[in-house]
Design a protein around this motif. Structure first.
Motif, PDB file in Angstrom:
ATOM      1  N   THR A 257       4.992  -0.755  17.239  1.00  0.00           N
ATOM      2  CA  THR A 257       4.107  -1.265  16.192  1.00  0.00           C
ATOM      3  C   THR A 257       3.969  -0.253  15.059  1.00  0.00           C
ATOM      4  O   THR A 257       4.007  -0.615  13.875  1.00  0.00           O
ATOM      5  N   LEU A 258       3.801   1.023  15.422  1.00  0.00           N
ATOM      6  CA  LEU A 258       3.682   2.076  14.414  1.00  0.00           C
ATOM      7  C   LEU A 258       4.940   2.156  13.560  1.00  0.00           C
ATOM      8  O   LEU A 258       4.868   2.231  12.323  1.00  0.00           O
ATOM      9  N   PHE A 259       6.092   2.114  14.218  1.00  0.00           N
ATOM     10  CA  PHE A 259       7.356   2.204  13.486  1.00  0.00           C
ATOM     11  C   PHE A 259       7.538   1.011  12.548  1.00  0.00           C
ATOM     12  O   PHE A 259       7.889   1.179  11.367  1.00  0.00           O
ATOM     13  N   LEU A 260       7.288  -0.196  13.059  1.00  0.00           N
ATOM     14  CA  LEU A 260       7.486  -1.388  12.234  1.00  0.00           C
ATOM     15  C   LEU A 260       6.462  -1.463  11.105  1.00  0.00           C
ATOM     16  O   LEU A 260       6.757  -1.991  10.031  1.00  0.00           O
ATOM     17  N   THR A 261       5.247  -0.940  11.348  1.00  0.00           N
ATOM     18  CA  THR A 261       4.254  -0.904  10.273  1.00  0.00           C
ATOM     19  C   THR A 261       4.713   0.021   9.149  1.00  0.00           C
ATOM     20  O   THR A 261       4.543  -0.291   7.967  1.00  0.00           O
ATOM     21  N   LEU A 262       5.293   1.161   9.515  1.00  0.00           N
ATOM     22  CA  LEU A 262       5.834   2.069   8.498  1.00  0.00           C
ATOM     23  C   LEU A 262       6.977   1.403   7.734  1.00  0.00           C
ATOM     24  O   LEU A 262       7.115   1.584   6.518  1.00  0.00           O
TER      25      LEU A 262
END
Length: 347
Positions: A257-262
């Protein structure tokens, strides 16, 4: 004399002409917002599924795990006195065809008669793990059949024991509580009594022992764990409750989720260049309108507010469009996502 009211009237009249000059603006904004909203909504849907199926994923209300050595008899009796107890053991082993032509590394899981406490083990065809003559029953992952060119009813050897393949595992309810990302081979399910018979319980064997408990309804998990710590203060086991049923899957989901949000933020920032260019191109087209407003006495503030309000209205529309698209992603991708995860999405 000239305020926001007059600017809003001018802005509404300009907006009547449509959004032909703002298509790139709307597309860039909706794409960036939609990407971030899609990641957030899909992540929440998966987390909701984890929370809803926590007991099934964990295999009980509480799971106690040890490595190498099982718990002692006193601890086993204590646990059995607090609820329904199920014991499982997992290890890695080699499965060999009887002719020795092929072999494969597998994830061996030994279960007792109480397994599973929650959920259902789906097997095709329905079969048990009991012993038949010199061979024990085994349920296997379908990949093992392909890898070793076997069929249901064939016999294999694990350790010193012989096992009859009686069924294919279609769904294992507590699989997600295992080693996500560390699975080295297909699953093979056998009876706990078969481990000793196959000579697999040897000193130094890397065996993970799990003790799952189904507690009476309304039991306070925090209070129960405090009592357990008081009763066995020197125990080295690891206690896991439904508050964190699938820690590895949860950890993986948070990182993803963190990666895709970035990635979504990057899309939004890159889209900002398109937004700036679209606004600049639109204002270049409105040079005549701006000149007319100046000629009839409109001050700089009114001209600025007129086009500022236009941009804000269209920006709000782009944001709403992106949020709607992002919110729809879990609904549109539910079947695809659920085919890769052990939970159902909760919208």
């Amino acid at each position: 004399m000239f305020g926001w009211g007059l600017a809003w009237r001018f802005a509404r009249r300009e907006l009547r002409g449509g959004v032909a000059g703002f298509r790139v603006f709307l597309a860039c904004l909706a794409l960036g917002v939609g990407a971030i909203a899609a990641v957030g909504s899909l992540s929440e849907a998966v987390l909701g599924g984890l929370r809803a199926d926590a007991k099934v994923l964990l295999g009980g209300d509480v799971s106690i795990q040890t490595v190498h050595q099982p718990i002692d008899e006193a601890a086993r009796e204590y646990l059995a006195g607090t609820g329904s107890l199920s014991e499982t053991s997992t290890m890695r082993s080699m499965v060999r065809r009887l002719d020795g032509a092929r072999r494969s590394l597998v994830e061996l899981k030994a279960v007792d008669e109480a397994y599973p406490l929650y959920g259902q083990l789906d097997v095709s065809p329905s079969a048990g793990l009991e012993r038949d003559g010199d061979a024990w029953g085994a349920l296997v992952d379908p990949n093992l059949l392909t890898r070793l060119d076997l069929e249901i009813g064939d016999e294999v050897r694990v350790g010193d024991g012989r096992f009859i393949l009686r069924g294919v595992i279609e769904r294992e309810p507590d699989r997600a509580s295992g080693s996500i990302g560390l699975i080295l081979g297909p699953r093979v399910l056998v009876s706990r009594d078969a481990l000793a018979d196959a000579g697999l319980l040897q000193p130094g064997s890397l065996i993970n022992y799990s003790y799952r408990l189904r507690l009476p309804g309304g039991t306070d998990l925090g209070g129960w764990q405090d009592q357990l710590d008081t009763a066995f203060p020197d125990a080295t086991w690891r206690v896991q409750t439904t508050n964190n049923a699938a820690p590895r899957l949860d950890w993986l989901l948070q990182r993803l989720t963190l990666f895709l949000t970035l990635v979504g933020l990057t899309v939004l920032l890159v889209g900002g260049v398109g937004v700036a260019n679209a606004i600049r191109a639109y204002l270049d087209q409105k040079t005549g309108v701006i000149a007319t407003l100046k000629c009839i006495g409109a001050p700089h503030g009114v001209v600025f507010r007129t086009f500022f309000l236009q941009v804000m209205v269209l920006a709000a529309g782009g944001i709403v469009l992106g949020l709607a698209a992002g919110a729809a992603v879990p609904l549109l991708t539910a079947r695809i996502v659920e085919s890769f995860l052990p939970v159902s999405l909760q919208f």
